[in-house]
Design an enzyme around this catalytic site. Structure first.
Site, PDB file in Angstrom:
ATOM      1  N   VAL A 165      -4.446   4.321   1.496  1.00 19.20           N
ATOM      2  CA  VAL A 165      -4.813   5.462   0.637  1.00 19.20           C
ATOM      3  C   VAL A 165      -4.665   6.775   1.404  1.00 19.20           C
ATOM      4  CG1 VAL A 165      -6.295   4.072  -0.859  1.00 19.20           C
ATOM      5  CG2 VAL A 165      -7.285   5.105   1.195  1.00 19.20           C
ATOM      6  N   ASP A 166      -4.157   6.675   2.652  1.00 19.44           N
ATOM      7  CA  ASP A 166      -3.884   7.911   3.394  1.00 19.44           C
ATOM      8  C   ASP A 166      -2.545   8.478   2.928  1.00 19.44           C
ATOM      9  OD1 ASP A 166      -3.100   5.630   5.963  1.00 19.44           O
ATOM     10  OD2 ASP A 166      -1.603   6.995   5.114  1.00 19.44           O
ATOM     11  N   HIS A 206      -3.177   0.970  -4.121  1.00 14.35           N
ATOM     12  CA  HIS A 206      -4.649   0.995  -4.071  1.00 14.35           C
ATOM     13  C   HIS A 206      -5.210   2.395  -4.254  1.00 14.35           C
ATOM     14  CE1 HIS A 206      -4.876  -3.055  -1.688  1.00 14.35           C
ATOM     15  NE2 HIS A 206      -4.582  -3.226  -2.960  1.00 14.35           N
ATOM     16  N   CYS A 227     -11.314  10.047 -19.000  1.00 10.24           N
ATOM     17  CA  CYS A 227     -10.031  10.198 -19.706  1.00 10.24           C
ATOM     18  C   CYS A 227      -8.830   9.721 -18.889  1.00 10.24           C
ATOM     19  CB  CYS A 227      -9.834  11.675 -20.111  1.00 10.24           C
ATOM     20  SG  CYS A 227      -9.425  12.758 -18.731  1.00 10.24           S
TER      21      CYS A 227
HETATM   22  N1  APR Z   1       0.685  -2.204  14.557  1.00 11.27           N
HETATM   23  C1  APR Z   1       0.900  -3.204  13.670  1.00 11.27           C
HETATM   24  N2  APR Z   1      -0.100  -3.906  13.076  1.00 11.27           N
HETATM   25  C2  APR Z   1      -1.361  -3.558  13.394  1.00 11.27           C
HETATM   26  C3  APR Z   1      -1.665  -2.525  14.310  1.00 11.27           C
HETATM   27  C4  APR Z   1      -0.573  -1.841  14.901  1.00 11.27           C
HETATM   28  N3  APR Z   1      -0.774  -0.851  15.782  1.00 11.27           N
HETATM   29  N4  APR Z   1      -3.028  -2.446  14.421  1.00 11.27           N
HETATM   30  C5  APR Z   1      -3.538  -3.377  13.612  1.00 11.27           C
HETATM   31  N5  APR Z   1      -2.543  -4.058  12.988  1.00 11.27           N
HETATM   32  C6  APR Z   1      -2.650  -5.147  12.010  1.00 11.27           C
HETATM   33  C7  APR Z   1      -3.807  -6.077  12.253  1.00 11.27           C
HETATM   34  O1  APR Z   1      -3.416  -7.137  13.120  1.00 11.27           O
HETATM   35  C8  APR Z   1      -4.099  -6.593  10.838  1.00 11.27           C
HETATM   36  O2  APR Z   1      -3.307  -7.741  10.556  1.00 11.27           O
HETATM   37  O3  APR Z   1      -2.889  -4.557  10.769  1.00 11.27           O
HETATM   38  C9  APR Z   1      -3.642  -5.449   9.952  1.00 11.27           C
HETATM   39  C10 APR Z   1      -4.792  -4.678   9.335  1.00 11.27           C
HETATM   40  O4  APR Z   1      -5.462  -5.552   8.467  1.00 11.27           O
HETATM   41  P1  APR Z   1      -6.647  -4.987   7.566  1.00 11.27           P
HETATM   42  O5  APR Z   1      -7.590  -4.190   8.400  1.00 11.27           O
HETATM   43  O6  APR Z   1      -7.168  -6.149   6.777  1.00 11.27           O
HETATM   44  O7  APR Z   1      -5.967  -3.939   6.589  1.00 11.27           O
HETATM   45  P2  APR Z   1      -5.077  -4.283   5.305  1.00 11.27           P
HETATM   46  O8  APR Z   1      -4.310  -5.542   5.493  1.00 11.27           O
HETATM   47  O9  APR Z   1      -4.306  -3.062   4.969  1.00 11.27           O
HETATM   48  O10 APR Z   1      -6.199  -4.505   4.169  1.00 11.27           O
HETATM   49  C11 APR Z   1      -5.723  -4.768   2.870  1.00 11.27           C
HETATM   50  O11 APR Z   1      -7.984  -4.691   2.043  1.00 11.27           O
HETATM   51  O12 APR Z   1     -10.049  -3.730   2.138  1.00 11.27           O
HETATM   52  C12 APR Z   1      -8.888  -3.787   1.410  1.00 11.27           C
HETATM   53  O13 APR Z   1      -8.063  -2.118  -0.007  1.00 11.27           O
HETATM   54  C13 APR Z   1      -8.212  -2.441   1.343  1.00 11.27           C
HETATM   55  O14 APR Z   1      -5.851  -1.970   1.299  1.00 11.27           O
HETATM   56  C14 APR Z   1      -6.858  -2.670   2.002  1.00 11.27           C
HETATM   57  C15 APR Z   1      -6.675  -4.176   1.877  1.00 11.27           C
END
Ligand code: APR
EC number: 2.3.1.286
Length: 233
Positions: A93-94, A109, A120
């Site tokens: 969402v950034d 998302h 609305c």
């Molecule tokens: N480079 C690549 N991957 C990375 C890095 C990096 N520097 N740092 C972290 N990661 C990986 C982690 O290993 C992990 O697998 O990014 C992933 C982040 O996972 P989450 O924190 O679960 O985030 P995300 O997968 O985007 O979550 C999905 O969950 O809470 C909801 O709506 C929210 O959109 C989000 C959704």
């Protein structure tokens, strides 16, 4: 890789981690400091709108202190130079993809820099804090809320995403844990339709077994190298 014309890229919080934005799961993740049930569900908004708005106001304010990293820049370069179809589907969402210059993209998302009228469905750009009860300048109802898809709500533009997954030759997942559906199932849909699948992630994810290839490492290194590979640099 076989002839690639149409590409779908899915990004998650991991692509923004090296810009300094917290991911959700893992050490220091957002869900360590807050229960999803308290800040990211329709029930939470009904129960304690002030807490929910404060949570997103803080995340929106944090955007001012961060900039896109090399992974966002590389995807923007692919967007600019890739001659075939490209759709970047972000769970984030950034606004870092946009600030890097990406155009062929969508936020499934929602977006921190947008407010949604719960009465609305009108949307409007929003960058400051968003107090509960702020009135919609369209319908006048005091019903503006963060334009974020909460757990239990339908992600945005799923028709567009499904069409892209059905016709892509390559599906690439970057920086996501594969913990949340429907995004976590996109790799299976792409494979079903015959696409090659590639995962670029810091560590193995819940979906790693579904990918034809997984490359482990930081996005700021893996994504520029992959884009160079695609553009024949
Ligand atoms: N480079 C690549 N991957 C990375 C890095 C990096 N520097 N740092 C972290 N990661 C990986 C982690 O290993 C992990 O697998 O990014 C992933 C982040 O996972 P989450 O924190 O679960 O985030 P995300 O997968 O985007 O979550 C999905 O969950 O809470 C909801 O709506 C929210 O959109 C989000 C959704």
């Amino acid at each position: 890789m076989k002839d690639i014309t149409n590409i779908v890229v899915l990004t998650g919080a991991g692509i923004s981690a090296e810009s300094g934005l917290a991911t959700f799961r893992g050490p220091g993740g957002l869900w360590e400091g807050h229960r999803v049930e308290d800040v990211c569900t329709p029930e939470a908004l009904a129960r304690d709108a002030a807490l929910v708005h404060r949570f997103y106001d803080a995340r929106r304010a944090a955007l001012g202190g961060v900039v896109p990293n090399a992974a966002h820049d590389a995807l923007a370069r692919l967007d600019r130079d890739w001659p075939g179809e490209l759709l970047i589907v972000t769970q984030n969402v950034d606004d870092l993809h946009e600030r890097a210059g990406a155009r062929r993209m969508l936020h499934m998302h929602g977006e921190l820099n947008s407010a949604l009228c719960a009465a609305c469905d009108a949307r409007r750009p929003w960058t400051g804090s968003l107090p509960p009860g702020t009135s919609c300048d369209g319908c006048g109802a005091p019903a503006l809320r963060p334009d974020i898809v909460f757990f239990g709500e339908m992600p945005y533009q799923m028709d567009t995403i499904d069409r892209a997954l059905a016709t892509c030759d390559l599906f690439v997942s970057i920086g996501t844990s594969g913990a949340v559906y429907p995004a976590a199932g996109f790799v299976q849909t792409a494979r079903y339709h015959g696409a090659a699948t590639l995962e670029l992630n810091l560590e193995p994810s819940a979906g790693s077994g579904w990918f034809g290839e997984t490359r482990l490492g930081p996005a700021s290194e893996l994504v520029p190298a992959w884009v160079d590979q695609m553009l024949g640099a």
